[in-house]
Design a protein around this motif. Structure first.
Motif, PDB file in Angstrom:
ATOM      1  N   GLU A 105       9.378   2.167  -6.294  1.00 56.61           N
ATOM      2  CA  GLU A 105       8.899   1.635  -5.321  1.00 56.61           C
ATOM      3  C   GLU A 105       7.358   2.252  -5.843  1.00 56.61           C
ATOM      4  O   GLU A 105       7.132   2.853  -6.005  1.00 56.61           O
ATOM      5  CB  GLU A 105       9.280   1.884  -4.336  1.00 56.61           C
ATOM      6  CG  GLU A 105       9.281   4.016  -3.553  1.00 56.61           C
ATOM      7  CD  GLU A 105       9.755   3.683  -2.656  1.00 56.61           C
ATOM      8  OE1 GLU A 105      10.557   3.546  -2.298  1.00 56.61           O
ATOM      9  OE2 GLU A 105       9.019   4.331  -1.158  1.00 56.61           O
ATOM     10  N   LEU A 106       6.543   1.296  -4.677  1.00 50.08           N
ATOM     11  CA  LEU A 106       5.533   1.277  -5.118  1.00 50.08           C
ATOM     12  C   LEU A 106       5.767   1.290  -3.193  1.00 50.08           C
ATOM     13  O   LEU A 106       5.426   0.411  -2.391  1.00 50.08           O
ATOM     14  CB  LEU A 106       4.624  -0.010  -5.422  1.00 50.08           C
ATOM     15  CG  LEU A 106       2.648  -0.368  -5.119  1.00 50.08           C
ATOM     16  CD1 LEU A 106       2.297   0.686  -5.743  1.00 50.08           C
ATOM     17  CD2 LEU A 106       2.673  -1.309  -4.872  1.00 50.08           C
ATOM     18  N   THR A 107       4.374   2.704  -2.680  1.00 55.32           N
ATOM     19  CA  THR A 107       4.574   2.685  -1.464  1.00 55.32           C
ATOM     20  C   THR A 107       3.092   2.110  -0.602  1.00 55.32           C
ATOM     21  O   THR A 107       2.033   2.773  -1.699  1.00 55.32           O
ATOM     22  CB  THR A 107       4.691   4.162  -1.398  1.00 55.32           C
ATOM     23  OG1 THR A 107       5.855   4.691  -1.743  1.00 55.32           O
ATOM     24  CG2 THR A 107       4.351   4.811   0.065  1.00 55.32           C
ATOM     25  N   TRP A 108       2.583   1.548   0.204  1.00 52.84           N
ATOM     26  CA  TRP A 108       1.887   1.393   0.705  1.00 52.84           C
ATOM     27  C   TRP A 108       0.992   2.617   1.298  1.00 52.84           C
ATOM     28  O   TRP A 108       1.796   2.157   3.024  1.00 52.84           O
ATOM     29  CB  TRP A 108       1.162  -0.356   0.805  1.00 52.84           C
ATOM     30  CG  TRP A 108       1.287  -0.797  -0.460  1.00 52.84           C
ATOM     31  CD1 TRP A 108       2.586  -1.718  -0.302  1.00 52.84           C
ATOM     32  CD2 TRP A 108       0.833  -1.151  -0.970  1.00 52.84           C
ATOM     33  NE1 TRP A 108       2.081  -2.579  -0.991  1.00 52.84           N
ATOM     34  CE2 TRP A 108       0.794  -2.553  -1.344  1.00 52.84           C
ATOM     35  CE3 TRP A 108      -1.151  -0.932  -1.177  1.00 52.84           C
ATOM     36  CZ2 TRP A 108       0.005  -2.962  -3.102  1.00 52.84           C
ATOM     37  CZ3 TRP A 108      -1.611  -1.803  -2.496  1.00 52.84           C
ATOM     38  CH2 TRP A 108      -0.926  -2.643  -2.703  1.00 52.84           C
ATOM     39  N   MET A 109      -0.161   3.177   1.537  1.00 54.89           N
ATOM     40  CA  MET A 109      -0.517   3.982   2.860  1.00 54.89           C
ATOM     41  C   MET A 109      -1.955   3.938   3.402  1.00 54.89           C
ATOM     42  O   MET A 109      -2.377   2.769   2.371  1.00 54.89           O
ATOM     43  CB  MET A 109      -0.340   5.305   1.965  1.00 54.89           C
ATOM     44  CG  MET A 109       0.925   5.662   1.605  1.00 54.89           C
ATOM     45  SD  MET A 109       0.346   7.842   0.701  1.00 54.89           S
ATOM     46  CE  MET A 109       2.705   7.495  -0.324  1.00 54.89           C
ATOM     47  N   THR A 110      -2.056   4.308   4.127  1.00 51.30           N
ATOM     48  CA  THR A 110      -3.572   4.355   4.715  1.00 51.30           C
ATOM     49  C   THR A 110      -4.193   5.002   4.110  1.00 51.30           C
ATOM     50  O   THR A 110      -3.859   5.730   3.414  1.00 51.30           O
ATOM     51  CB  THR A 110      -3.449   4.133   5.748  1.00 51.30           C
ATOM     52  OG1 THR A 110      -3.170   5.627   6.276  1.00 51.30           O
ATOM     53  CG2 THR A 110      -2.714   3.804   7.161  1.00 51.30           C
TER      54      THR A 110
END
Lengths: 181, 181, 181, 181
Positions: free
Chosen positions: B144-149
């Motif tokens: 998966e690709l995780t988007w984080m601040t």
């Protein structure tokens, strides 16, 4: 095959056959350095170009400090080694504090893909502008290092003498330095 | 040896043996892309990290979009191809207008030479920050690709999960973007 | 003097007298944006130049998106505001993820100090290349936006039409993008 | 008003009143230099921080070389002048060949808009890393220049002592140099 796992007396060195084979497989990583003379405030006053006889055609042409990054060698060490190889041990180059190059130059074996080409290989070069403060004594196959003003270096005559289409790269460097007339 | 001069049905592709041999001879050129989401004014709001199982240890770790530059392939095409390989065909990455990377990452087979290492090889990567505007669907071996601040991405926990010491590279990217807390 | 401490209905706005006085005291900070059209891989295909009538001489000349950074305004917001002012609300500019400019342009009131000059003031501009994806509708005093190939933009005729010596700045941008013929 | 058009015996100098008024009208352009010591290959070994007593609070804090760009003064000359002002005449700074800064720092009067703030004004600084090779003798109000390793400089204790939130700027510089631990 066994030899590549034996400790190598000349690390990074490749036989002509191994180098030719490798060149057919992957892009080869280079560093290039454009020597400059600066005044006390960092303004570029002169650009240094190497004059060299082409090993294939015998014609004279101009080029930059250039060489491969060896296996196991850092980019910074490769730049330092090639500056010393081409300018001699007393050039005292001031290497950049960051290894981010001012541009990336792509040389393809086939002319015309980019303005740059290298009949021997697909090469990708990290290119740096390097102030030198000492005496330059070109070694090996370079006949001399010529210092030119940015205006003279940007003339069509000089740009046309640069090997492998590097005239476009020199213009890019002069523009980056803010001294492209 | 003859095969390398025959037209290649899969240009740039190397057999496992040829690749291993090449890796013992020269540094291998890579491109890496750090996907980001930006607001309408270009401010980075999220950083994308791929979650992947290590082929050797089975452990889960995080990484960037990454891949070799093939023989005959331009740096820009290699970046585009690897973004599509890792993020899928609908990510719509906005590639930079200049191919000068924001940094050069050096991976050595031996840990400790630099903060980065790659047990397989000496690799040199041109690293880019790439805004993506579409839907990302990681393919191949990425889970998966995780988007984080930026603040979450810069936490010690996340930095420590990055493969090959890329935590230091991610901090370098966040600093370059002006969002390292 | 008291008025400067009263809340300002038009923050950053200065009367003609206050602006002229300020221009005689300090260098004025500008942002400039060079609009470009790129293909799907980020290659620059066209450069946009604004055609404008000079308020002083009436002559037609070309220029970039340009404007002051207001008091209290961020560099990024100033770039966004000036892009919208000069290209209209549907240009959809893709602002850079980092506010480091590709170059700094120095305009002096006296011609000849640098290739750039501005008879009104000493100005220092942070200069950016900005891909735009939407429709551009120049507003205010610009007559039109002309899209040109890099080769056409780099012609002596076009470079000579650029206001305040910006021909040298355009060449610098094209070199930075790797498209200076 | 008349005085600003009379030839100025101290060009660029402004009275306290004129400077305060100007600061309320436009962002003020600064240059900042982070002094470093490098080894023969350009690796950064030490970073120099100035220790200074705050004119307002009397507290001791650390800062970089910093100063305004004067009216009519080039960015390069302003950097040189401020390096000499803060490090003395025998520091022998090696100014960069390109005036493109490694980052742009934005200081707002109100804390919290960015990590950086300056209660006196809205300031925008072009920030440079500058190797120095000679002896540094801080003048004026700086008590001393402390040389630290990158690891020591990146400690929370030191970062917290930096004036105006420049700890984030120092981390950005160390990341840019590839020496942020």
């Amino acid at each position: 095959m066994a030899s590549v796992r034996t400790p190598d007396p000349n690390p990074g060195w490749l036989s002509d056959i191994a180098l030719e084979e490798t060149r057919s497989r992957v892009p080869i990583l280079y560093v290039e350095g454009i020597p400059v003379r600066v005044d006390g405030a960092g303004n570029v006053e002169h650009v240094g170009l190497l004059l060299r006889g082409s090993p294939t055609t015998g014609a004279m042409n101009r080029t930059f400090v250039s060489g491969r990054v060896m296996h196991g060698e850092s980019v910074r060490d490769a730049l330092m080694r090639n500056l010393e190889k081409d300018l001699g041990p007393t050039a005292f180059p001031q290497l950049p504090t960051s290894i981010t190059p001012f541009t990336v130059a792509e040389y393809f074996p086939l002319p015309g893909v980019t303005p740059l080409h290298d009949p021997r290989q697909h090469a990708v070069a990290l290119v740096y502008v390097v102030p030198v403060t000492g005496d330059c004594n070109p070694r090996q196959d370079a006949l001399e290092l010529t210092w030119m003003t940015p205006a003279d270096a940007a003339s069509d005559a000089v740009l046309g003498e640069l090997e492998g289409g590097r005239g476009s790269l020199l213009r890019q460097a002069l523009a980056h330095l803010g001294v492209l007339a």
